[in-house]
Scaffold this active site. Structure first.
Site, PDB file in Angstrom:
ATOM      1  N   ASN A 176      69.308  -8.448 -33.929  1.00  0.00           N
ATOM      2  CA  ASN A 176      69.061  -7.495 -35.017  1.00  0.00           C
ATOM      3  C   ASN A 176      68.330  -8.146 -36.192  1.00  0.00           C
ATOM      4  O   ASN A 176      67.369  -7.588 -36.720  1.00  0.00           O
ATOM      5  CB  ASN A 176      70.377  -6.872 -35.495  1.00  0.00           C
ATOM      6  CG  ASN A 176      71.049  -6.063 -34.396  1.00  0.00           C
ATOM      7  OD1 ASN A 176      70.476  -5.904 -33.319  1.00  0.00           O
ATOM      8  ND2 ASN A 176      72.241  -5.570 -34.658  1.00  0.00           N
ATOM      9  N   LYS A 229      20.867  18.391 -28.449  1.00  0.00           N
ATOM     10  CA  LYS A 229      21.967  18.070 -29.358  1.00  0.00           C
ATOM     11  C   LYS A 229      22.040  16.596 -29.756  1.00  0.00           C
ATOM     12  O   LYS A 229      21.760  15.703 -28.980  1.00  0.00           O
ATOM     13  CB  LYS A 229      23.323  18.456 -28.724  1.00  0.00           C
ATOM     14  CG  LYS A 229      23.583  19.939 -28.662  1.00  0.00           C
ATOM     15  CD  LYS A 229      23.716  20.601 -30.022  1.00  0.00           C
ATOM     16  CE  LYS A 229      24.997  20.311 -30.722  1.00  0.00           C
ATOM     17  NZ  LYS A 229      26.116  21.127 -30.355  1.00  0.00           N
ATOM     18  N   ASN A 268      25.108  14.880 -31.781  1.00  0.00           N
ATOM     19  CA  ASN A 268      26.397  15.232 -32.390  1.00  0.00           C
ATOM     20  C   ASN A 268      27.024  14.077 -33.173  1.00  0.00           C
ATOM     21  O   ASN A 268      26.946  12.932 -32.753  1.00  0.00           O
ATOM     22  CB  ASN A 268      27.383  15.662 -31.296  1.00  0.00           C
ATOM     23  CG  ASN A 268      26.943  16.934 -30.597  1.00  0.00           C
ATOM     24  OD1 ASN A 268      26.304  17.787 -31.206  1.00  0.00           O
ATOM     25  ND2 ASN A 268      27.254  17.034 -29.320  1.00  0.00           N
ATOM     26  N   GLU A 301      33.689  12.975 -36.116  1.00  0.00           N
ATOM     27  CA  GLU A 301      34.686  13.962 -35.677  1.00  0.00           C
ATOM     28  C   GLU A 301      35.928  13.273 -35.126  1.00  0.00           C
ATOM     29  O   GLU A 301      37.061  13.693 -35.376  1.00  0.00           O
ATOM     30  CB  GLU A 301      34.076  14.870 -34.599  1.00  0.00           C
ATOM     31  CG  GLU A 301      33.002  15.796 -35.139  1.00  0.00           C
ATOM     32  CD  GLU A 301      32.237  16.479 -34.012  1.00  0.00           C
ATOM     33  OE1 GLU A 301      32.867  16.954 -33.059  1.00  0.00           O
ATOM     34  OE2 GLU A 301      30.998  16.520 -34.083  1.00  0.00           O
ATOM     35  N   TYR A 330      72.730  -1.237 -37.525  1.00  0.00           N
ATOM     36  CA  TYR A 330      71.748  -1.189 -36.439  1.00  0.00           C
ATOM     37  C   TYR A 330      72.080  -0.096 -35.436  1.00  0.00           C
ATOM     38  O   TYR A 330      73.248   0.139 -35.096  1.00  0.00           O
ATOM     39  CB  TYR A 330      71.664  -2.534 -35.696  1.00  0.00           C
ATOM     40  CG  TYR A 330      70.624  -2.507 -34.594  1.00  0.00           C
ATOM     41  CD1 TYR A 330      69.275  -2.704 -34.877  1.00  0.00           C
ATOM     42  CD2 TYR A 330      70.983  -2.212 -33.270  1.00  0.00           C
ATOM     43  CE1 TYR A 330      68.310  -2.626 -33.877  1.00  0.00           C
ATOM     44  CE2 TYR A 330      70.025  -2.134 -32.272  1.00  0.00           C
ATOM     45  CZ  TYR A 330      68.690  -2.340 -32.571  1.00  0.00           C
ATOM     46  OH  TYR A 330      67.736  -2.256 -31.590  1.00  0.00           O
ATOM     47  N   GLN A 351      64.549   0.531 -32.263  1.00  0.00           N
ATOM     48  CA  GLN A 351      63.555  -0.089 -31.387  1.00  0.00           C
ATOM     49  C   GLN A 351      62.258   0.735 -31.330  1.00  0.00           C
ATOM     50  O   GLN A 351      61.195   0.214 -31.025  1.00  0.00           O
ATOM     51  CB  GLN A 351      64.155  -0.241 -29.994  1.00  0.00           C
ATOM     52  CG  GLN A 351      63.263  -0.927 -28.994  1.00  0.00           C
ATOM     53  CD  GLN A 351      64.017  -1.309 -27.742  1.00  0.00           C
ATOM     54  OE1 GLN A 351      64.850  -2.201 -27.751  1.00  0.00           O
ATOM     55  NE2 GLN A 351      63.760  -0.607 -26.657  1.00  0.00           N
TER      56      GLN A 351
END
Ligand code: ARG
Length: 473
Positions: free
Chosen positions: A125, A298, A300, A305, A332, A337
């Protein structure tokens, strides 16, 4: 556990009980074991865990908790393990439960009884808490450098464009003329605050939890202060239960990532608009654009985005973490986790987006003619016309009303700008108008006149750029 390349793999750990087996006679099934394992996430901590263990075991030796020679042997072996992991000789075994268990098992395999001494006065811990903080003390400054680099790239562009006029918008309606330099510096002011948010969070997390054990410290005569110093921490965590339960630092950093991503997302929204045929303010380089699989014409703004889209996951990660902590009793709980994956994802996402944004912006070209052209026709000089009248002594509300009548009159008469009106016509609205009005309401003059601190006047934006550059070093 230790998979030595070129040597026979030692799979003894697969048959042996986990380190925590203790009083338990039965372990989880394979699938369940894998479910509760965290090695694939916390293996990022490997060198931090080794660093923490070295400091801990050296202290155990100094304090006479383990024999000096054993402590030295463990510290040396840990160093060796670090080297072997770095050069690829030792592979982290993804079948281990977590990085702490993996390293302790390798140590024990290699050193026998001595290896088993490293965990005295320690719990996973406080170990995971110290690893996490050590890792962040390394990784957050890297993220900050990336942020600073992105800010500097943007400031370079801003500097080039302190006189490039463009419309400033409110409600996405043309409002008042500003410059491209002023607009981009506005972005940088936001990013600089983000930079400082990381700095603040780092300062607060700079406390060493080691010595807090599972939650209640240890009765062994640990020397927490020296360990903290050796690990480069400013202070000790003040309370052992708090040290184990606290994940504020994860929330703060996740928040800082989410806020920075929201900023990037807003800038990208500007870029997407500016790249449209309707605005046509920016020309993204071909290497930072994509085509369409069906529409051959196109081009883009996919990168902008996608950065905008990815801001969603960082907001999600923050909510994940807040929700994770909300109902947790002290101290804990295994739920904790789940803290790492969310923050790692936010930090990785932000890092990648900063790099992409800087690359995209660094190579973009601006259509200055188009921006300048857009300053004409929207009556953006109306506020400056009102302020002209205020300077000549008219109360602002009256000046506002007069300018509004002028705009209405212009629209009715088909004039695109207030300067389309003759002096005779202007005088009909107010006797205060004189020849100097025409010079006062060109976009460049409006901008130059707005030279208060923070304003768009070129000289003032240059000053803002200088200040921001200084703040991020
Ligand atoms: N992998 C665990 C985590 O990240 C380490 C701590 C485990 N402690 C425990 N008592 N099960 O939280």
């Amino acid at each position: 556990m230790a998979k030595n390349k070129g040597q026979k793999t030692n799979d003894s750990h697969l048959k042996s009980k986990p380190l925590w087996a203790g009083r338990l006679t039965q372990g989880p099934e394979e699938e369940a074991f894998a479910f509760q394992a965290s090695i694939n996430i916390d293996k990022r901590f490997v060198f931090d865990d080794i660093k923490g263990s070295k400091a801990h075991v050296s202290m155990l030796g100094r304090q006479g908790i383990v024999p000096k020679d054993s402590a030295e042997r463990i510290a040396l072996e840990l160093e060796k393990i670090a080297g072997e992991i770095k050069n690829g000789k030792l592979e982290i075994d993804s079948r281990a439960e977590d990085i702490h268990t993996f390293l302790e098992t390798v140590l024990t395999e290699r050193l026998g009884e001595s290896g088993k001494m490293v965990h005295a006065g320690r719990s996973r811990n406080d170990q995971t808490a110290v690893d996490f903080r050590l890792y962040l003390k390394r990784a957050v400054p890297q993220l900050q450098s990336q942020l600073a680099a992105t800010i500097n790239t943007l400031l370079d562009t801003a500097q080039l464009h302190v006189t490039s006029v463009m419309p400033g918008y409110t409600h996405l309606q043309r409002a008042q003329p500003v410059t491209l330099g002023h607009h981009i510096t506005a972005w940088c002011a936001a990013l600089e605050r983000d930079h400082s948010r990381f700095r603040d969070a780092l300062a607060r997390l700079d406390e060493c939890p080691l010595g807090s054990g599972a939650l209640a410290g240890s009765a062994l005569p640990l020397d927490r202060k020296t360990v903290a110093q050796e690990l480069g921490f400013k202070r000790l965590c003040i309370n052992s239960m708090d040290a184990i339960a606290d994940r504020d630092f994860v929330l703060e950093l996740s928040g800082a990532c989410a806020i920075t991503m929201v900023h990037l997302s807003r800038f990208c929204e500007d870029i997407v608009l500016w790249a449209s045929e309707e605005f046509k303010y920016i020309e993204l380089s071909e290497s930072w654009s994509t085509g369409s699989s069906i529409m051959p014409q196109k081009k883009n703004p996919d990168f902008a985005e996608l950065i905008r889209g990815k801001s969603g996951r960082t907001a999600g990660n923050l909510v994940t973490l807040l929700t994770l902590l909300k109902g947790l009793p002290y101290a804990y709980n295994k739920d904790l986790q789940e803290d790492k994956e969310a923050l790692f994802d936010s930090m990785d996402t932000l890092n990648a987006c900063l790099r992409m944004f800087a690359g995209m912006m660094g190579s973009a070209k601006f259509n200055l003619k188009r921006m300048k052209g857009a300053c004409s026709g929207g009556f953006m000089e109306a506020t400056d016309t009102a302020e002209y009248l205020v300077r000549k002594g008219l109360p602002f509300r009256a000046a506002h009303g007069t300018a509004a009548l002028i705009v209405r009159g212009c629209i009715e008469a088909g004039h695109k700008n207030i300067s389309g009106l003759s002096m005779v016509e202007l005088k009909k609205y107010s006797k205060l108008f004189e020849e100097d009005i025409y010079k006062a309401i060109t976009p460049a003059a409006c901008i130059k006149a707005r030279d208060l601190p923070g304003g768009p006047a070129p000289k003032e934006v240059r000053r803002q750029i200088k200040i921001l550059r200084k703040k991020i070093v």
